[in-house]
Design a protein around this motif. Structure first.
Motif, mmCIF file in Angstrom:
data_model
loop_
_atom_site.group_PDB
_atom_site.id
_atom_site.type_symbol
_atom_site.label_atom_id
_atom_site.label_comp_id
_atom_site.label_asym_id
_atom_site.label_seq_id
_atom_site.Cartn_x
_atom_site.Cartn_y
_atom_site.Cartn_z
ATOM 1 N N LEU A 120 17.463 5.783 7.025
ATOM 2 C CA LEU A 120 16.313 5.268 7.749
ATOM 3 C C LEU A 120 15.908 4.158 8.092
ATOM 4 C CD1 LEU A 120 13.880 8.042 5.986
ATOM 5 C CD2 LEU A 120 14.785 8.379 8.211
ATOM 6 N N MET A 121 16.148 3.071 7.107
ATOM 7 C CA MET A 121 15.741 1.906 7.543
ATOM 8 C C MET A 121 16.950 1.134 8.505
ATOM 9 S SD MET A 121 14.138 -0.883 7.547
ATOM 10 C CE MET A 121 12.761 -0.412 6.116
ATOM 11 N N ILE A 122 17.890 1.552 8.069
ATOM 12 C CA ILE A 122 19.234 0.947 9.141
ATOM 13 C C ILE A 122 19.036 1.697 10.581
ATOM 14 C CG2 ILE A 122 21.916 1.229 9.484
ATOM 15 C CD1 ILE A 122 22.025 0.806 6.566
ATOM 16 N N GLY A 123 18.606 2.894 10.538
ATOM 17 C CA GLY A 123 18.472 3.710 11.835
ATOM 18 C C GLY A 123 17.544 3.247 12.578
ATOM 19 N N ILE A 124 16.125 2.674 11.816
ATOM 20 C CA ILE A 124 15.076 2.071 12.592
ATOM 21 C C ILE A 124 15.451 0.551 13.058
ATOM 22 C CG2 ILE A 124 12.788 1.266 12.068
ATOM 23 C CD1 ILE A 124 12.426 3.630 10.169
ATOM 24 N N ILE A 125 16.262 0.112 12.352
ATOM 25 C CA ILE A 125 16.553 -1.565 12.834
ATOM 26 C C ILE A 125 17.508 -1.178 14.319
ATOM 27 C CG2 ILE A 125 17.822 -3.459 12.057
ATOM 28 C CD1 ILE A 125 16.793 -3.095 9.456
ATOM 29 N N ILE A 126 18.316 -0.428 13.961
ATOM 30 C CA ILE A 126 19.448 -0.397 15.096
ATOM 31 C C ILE A 126 18.492 0.251 16.255
ATOM 32 C CG2 ILE A 126 21.126 1.447 16.082
ATOM 33 C CD1 ILE A 126 22.239 1.332 13.374
ATOM 34 N N ALA A 127 17.666 1.057 16.214
ATOM 35 C CA ALA A 127 16.729 1.542 17.401
ATOM 36 C C ALA A 127 15.990 0.435 18.032
ATOM 37 C CB ALA A 127 15.578 2.444 16.927
ATOM 38 N N LEU A 128 15.291 -0.352 16.944
ATOM 39 C CA LEU A 128 14.550 -1.691 17.579
ATOM 40 C C LEU A 128 15.455 -2.670 18.287
ATOM 41 C CD1 LEU A 128 11.692 -2.982 17.606
ATOM 42 C CD2 LEU A 128 12.638 -4.037 15.380
ATOM 43 N N VAL A 129 16.590 -2.760 17.919
ATOM 44 C CA VAL A 129 17.640 -3.896 18.470
ATOM 45 C C VAL A 129 18.151 -3.353 19.958
ATOM 46 C CG1 VAL A 129 19.993 -4.661 18.432
ATOM 47 C CG2 VAL A 129 18.439 -4.700 16.313
ATOM 48 N N LEU A 130 18.412 -1.964 19.849
ATOM 49 C CA LEU A 130 18.941 -1.432 21.217
ATOM 50 C C LEU A 130 17.774 -1.366 22.088
ATOM 51 C CD1 LEU A 130 20.993 1.672 19.914
ATOM 52 C CD2 LEU A 130 21.743 -0.178 20.977
ATOM 53 N N ARG A 131 16.627 -0.716 21.700
ATOM 54 C CA ARG A 131 15.276 -0.848 22.570
ATOM 55 C C ARG A 131 14.921 -2.289 23.171
ATOM 56 N NH1 ARG A 131 11.409 3.985 20.488
ATOM 57 N NH2 ARG A 131 12.995 5.250 19.759
ATOM 58 N N ILE A 214 26.796 5.597 11.872
ATOM 59 C CA ILE A 214 27.718 6.018 13.237
ATOM 60 C C ILE A 214 26.885 7.032 13.796
ATOM 61 C CG2 ILE A 214 29.566 6.826 14.229
ATOM 62 C CD1 ILE A 214 31.206 5.224 12.151
ATOM 63 N N ALA A 215 26.505 8.280 13.312
ATOM 64 C CA ALA A 215 25.757 9.304 13.798
ATOM 65 C C ALA A 215 24.508 8.775 14.290
ATOM 66 C CB ALA A 215 25.739 10.330 12.753
ATOM 67 N N ILE A 216 23.846 7.915 13.512
ATOM 68 C CA ILE A 216 22.418 7.588 13.498
ATOM 69 C C ILE A 216 22.344 6.531 14.686
ATOM 70 C CG2 ILE A 216 20.603 6.099 12.629
ATOM 71 C CD1 ILE A 216 20.478 8.717 11.250
ATOM 72 N N GLY A 217 23.471 5.733 14.948
ATOM 73 C CA GLY A 217 23.375 4.754 15.871
ATOM 74 C C GLY A 217 23.593 5.548 17.267
ATOM 75 N N ILE A 219 22.518 8.390 18.051
ATOM 76 C CA ILE A 219 21.213 9.054 18.177
ATOM 77 C C ILE A 219 20.273 7.910 19.063
ATOM 78 C CG2 ILE A 219 19.480 10.354 17.365
ATOM 79 C CD1 ILE A 219 21.440 11.435 15.081
ATOM 80 N N ASP A 220 20.298 6.726 18.263
ATOM 81 C CA ASP A 220 19.244 5.867 18.713
ATOM 82 C C ASP A 220 19.660 5.422 19.877
ATOM 83 O OD1 ASP A 220 17.654 5.618 16.375
ATOM 84 O OD2 ASP A 220 19.130 4.091 15.442
ATOM 85 N N LEU A 221 20.807 5.461 20.379
ATOM 86 C CA LEU A 221 21.172 4.976 21.703
ATOM 87 C C LEU A 221 20.708 5.891 22.800
ATOM 88 C CD1 LEU A 221 22.787 3.030 23.745
ATOM 89 C CD2 LEU A 221 24.958 4.662 23.349
ATOM 90 N N VAL A 222 20.869 7.328 22.695
ATOM 91 C CA VAL A 222 20.484 8.173 23.338
ATOM 92 C C VAL A 222 18.986 8.077 23.411
ATOM 93 C CG1 VAL A 222 20.131 10.912 23.543
ATOM 94 C CG2 VAL A 222 22.398 9.870 23.087
ATOM 95 N N PHE A 223 18.131 8.155 22.637
ATOM 96 C CA PHE A 223 16.818 8.086 22.470
ATOM 97 C C PHE A 223 16.343 6.822 23.167
ATOM 98 C CE2 PHE A 223 16.746 11.521 19.426
ATOM 99 C CZ PHE A 223 15.571 12.290 19.837
#
Length: 357
Positions: A120-131, A214-217, A219-223
């Protein structure tokens, strides 16, 4: 009272907010500090958070986000405060939808509960960077091309339709990027604690944890594609866009463990988000008409007769839609809740429930 008008209410007037580079640097530094603290205080040592721990930290981060919004309203005016709260509500709802798909991924990969915090932490950090990247790009486009509002509005209307009616891949753990990684990389069958790579008999192997990331990343890109045009439909201020996104992502890890099995009970969340995205899409198109410069539309002249939906109505509409979707979902699934994240037996049911999302 009209729901919108072409005149400006001084109390809600926004204009432009002046955020100095120093304020930007402090905000980014504090945001990074929060996530660094999260990692060393909670995630570094694998464990499954208790309900009490999750509830306390969820309340802390939500309270902090609300206080920040009040601060914006008091310092810069309640027009900006309203934009922040509308953006925060929208991003929080999208983040919870994001959590739902995270849950499917971790179920599909059978991630042990003790290691789910790291995922979850990695997913959230990826999401923040992408956003963050999308926010910078969006701000540049808005500053230079007023017609981008037409593009953002059309994109949101398409995304709203897909959110409400289209079928998406029901098993993100078996997406194209994951299948490609399986073919290219040597992957072990079992987890080795929370490690991403290990050496076995002198040869380097990657663990299923890499596939999860990879799967989380993806998903983060799509969101991120969903969320950034949506919030730019509520505010043109990059600072408000960034802080609303940052606060929406803070505490998301704890919220996952707090609401647990309630996630799959939010059966109407996708439809509620579709309504919100469509509403913001219409709002963006109306704004694009109001600032129109395209020579082939109205001879390049702004259509000042086009109504602009005020932020107070946007805030009320978004809040009411989220509340209605939540209440309707819980009413429909009454008695079907789970005590925590789904077991292997629940996986098929959850995947089927997301087929139409």
């Amino acid at each position: 009272m009209r729901l919108w008008s072409t005149s400006v209410d001084p109390f809600w007037s926004t204009g432009k907010v002046n955020v100095t580079p120093a304020v930007w640097l402090i905000t980014i530094a504090v945001t990074i500090a929060f996530f660094v603290y999260e990692f060393f205080a909670h995630v570094r040592k694998p464990h499954e958070p208790s309900i009490g721990e999750s509830a306390r930290w969820s309340a802390f981060y939500i309270g902090l986000a609300l206080l920040f919004g009040v601060g914006i309203g008091m310092v810069s005016g309640w027009g900006f405060g309203g934009e922040y709260f509308a953006g925060y509500l929208t991003e929080k709802a999208l983040s919870i939808d994001n959590l739902f798909v995270f849950l499917i991924v971790m179920s599909g990969f059978a991630v042990p509960k003790a290691y789910q915090q790291k995922v979850l932490m990695i997913g959230i950090i990826i999401a923040l960077v992408l956003r963050g990247i999308f926010i910078a790009v969006g701000a540049t486009l808005i500053d230079n091309f007023s017609w981008i509002f037409y593009i953002f509005g059309a994109l949101l209307l398409v995304l709203a339709y897909r959110q409400a009616f289209s079928s998406h891949e029901s098993d993100p753990a078996n997406g194209r990027a994951v299948r490609l990684a399986r073919r290219i990389l040597p992957i072990t069958d079992d987890y080795h604690r929370d490690r991403i790579a290990v050496r076995i008999d002198g040869k380097r192997f990657f663990t299923p944890m890499l596939l999860v990331i990879i799967a989380i990343g993806v998903i983060d890109l799509v969101f991120a594609v969903d969320s950034i045009p949506a919030i730019y439909g509520l505010t043109e201020e990059a600072y408000i866009v960034f802080t609303a996104n940052a606060f929406a992502l803070m505490g998301l890890r704890q919220l996952f463990f707090l609401i647990g099995g309630l996630l799959e009970r939010l059966v109407y969340l996708a439809q509620g988000l579709a309504v919100i995205l469509a509403f913001i899409g219409v709002k963006l198109v109306l704004h694009a008409m109001h600032v129109n410069e395209l020579p082939f539309i109205n001879a390049g002249e702004p259509m000042l007769w086009a109504p602009e939906i005020p932020i107070w109505f946007s805030l009320a509409f978004i809040g009411a839609t989220i509340a209605a979707a939540t209440v309707a979902s819980l009413a429909k699934t009454r008695g079907q809740g789970h005590a925590g994240p789904p077991t292997a037996e629940d996986e098929r049911e959850i995947a089927d429930a997301t087929t139409d999302r």
